[in-house]
Design a protein around this motif. Structure first.
Motif, short mmCIF file in Angstrom:
data_model
loop_
_atom_site.label_atom_id
_atom_site.label_comp_id
_atom_site.label_asym_id
_atom_site.label_seq_id
_atom_site.Cartn_x
_atom_site.Cartn_y
_atom_site.Cartn_z
N VAL A 28 10.44 -25.12 11.01
CA VAL A 28 10.15 -25.79 9.74
C VAL A 28 8.82 -26.55 9.76
CG1 VAL A 28 10.98 -27.49 8.06
CG2 VAL A 28 12.63 -26.08 9.32
N LEU A 29 8.66 -27.47 10.70
CA LEU A 29 7.56 -28.43 10.65
C LEU A 29 6.18 -27.83 10.85
CD1 LEU A 29 9.26 -31.34 12.61
CD2 LEU A 29 8.80 -31.24 10.15
N ALA A 30 6.07 -26.82 11.70
CA ALA A 30 4.76 -26.24 12.02
C ALA A 30 4.02 -25.76 10.78
CB ALA A 30 4.92 -25.08 13.01
N ARG A 31 4.76 -25.32 9.76
CA ARG A 31 4.14 -24.81 8.54
C ARG A 31 4.26 -25.79 7.37
NH1 ARG A 31 7.09 -20.92 10.93
NH2 ARG A 31 8.87 -21.26 9.54
N SER A 32 4.70 -27.00 7.65
CA SER A 32 4.95 -27.97 6.58
C SER A 32 3.68 -28.71 6.16
CB SER A 32 5.99 -28.99 7.04
OG SER A 32 5.45 -29.82 8.06
N GLN A 33 3.75 -29.30 4.97
CA GLN A 33 2.65 -30.12 4.47
C GLN A 33 2.44 -31.33 5.36
OE1 GLN A 33 0.68 -29.27 2.00
NE2 GLN A 33 -0.56 -31.12 2.13
N PHE A 34 3.51 -31.84 5.94
CA PHE A 34 3.44 -32.99 6.83
C PHE A 34 2.54 -32.70 8.02
CE2 PHE A 34 5.53 -35.20 10.54
CZ PHE A 34 4.98 -36.44 10.27
#
Length: 198
Positions: free
Chosen positions: A185-191
């Motif tokens: 999830v996180l690797a491609r997130s806006q965050f």
């Protein structure tokens, strides 16, 4: 240089502050999470997870906010406690340690996002939590708090044997969970995009 926190960062930080409050008082919400009279708190777990997911900087800031919110009087500490008087508590060192736990965990993971590093970083974060918190507790009892009869440095560490297996298991789980979230999830997130451009 980054001048302020973005909305998404503030939101995630707020979520982790809330989870720390829940983790401190989980046995009040879920009474069966007491084994042999020992409450299974989740603060160390969430402190490690905050560093692993939010990163060293935001994770440490989040844990500092948690501490300050509690000292300001909000009932976010264990047993729904809060207020400046907690600074004198023998266990306040554990609350301070969450800042360093999150920072070091996040910093190690920032170097290399592999599963072994996630798990190792989580375990090191737990060691920091135990080391700082237990030493604070020992000196608190020796310098300003009323120590139990026969209290020694060895006894302080003996007390920590009871929650240790639980925290080792939860630390490993935090590493596994954060690693999976990162790659799924996180690797491609806006965050993460915001963090990379900061």
């Amino acid at each position: 240089m980054k001048k302020g926190l973005k909305t998404i960062e503030l939101t995630l930080a707020g979520m982790f502050v809330a989870m720390m409050c829940i983790g401190a008082n989980i046995t009040s919400i879920v009474p069966f999470m007491v084994v042999g009279g020992v409450p299974i708190t989740l603060q160390t777990f969430f402190a490690i997870l905050s560093g692993a997911i939010l990163g060293s900087r935001l994770g440490a800031i989040t844990m500092a906010v948690y501490a300050f919110v509690g000292l300001a009087g909000a009932p976010v500490f264990a047993k729904f406690g809060g207020g400046l008087s907690h600074i004198l508590s023998p266990t306040f060192g554990f609350i301070i340690s969450y800042i360093f736990t999150a920072y070091v965990t996040g910093k190690l993971i920032e170097m290399k996002k592999s599963l072994p590093v996630y798990i190792t970083a989580a375990l090191i974060g737990m060691i920091i939590n135990y080391g700082f918190g237990t030493n604070w507790m020992y000196f608190a009892y020796k310098l300003w708090a009323s120590a139990p009869d026969g209290f020694t440095y060895k006894l302080a560490w003996t007390w920590m044997i009871v929650p240790l297996p639980k925290d080792i298991i939860l630390a490993v789980f935090a590493g596994l969970m954060a690693n999976r979230l990162e790659h799924k999830v996180l690797a491609r997130s806006q965050f993460r995009k915001i963090q990379r451009t900061a």
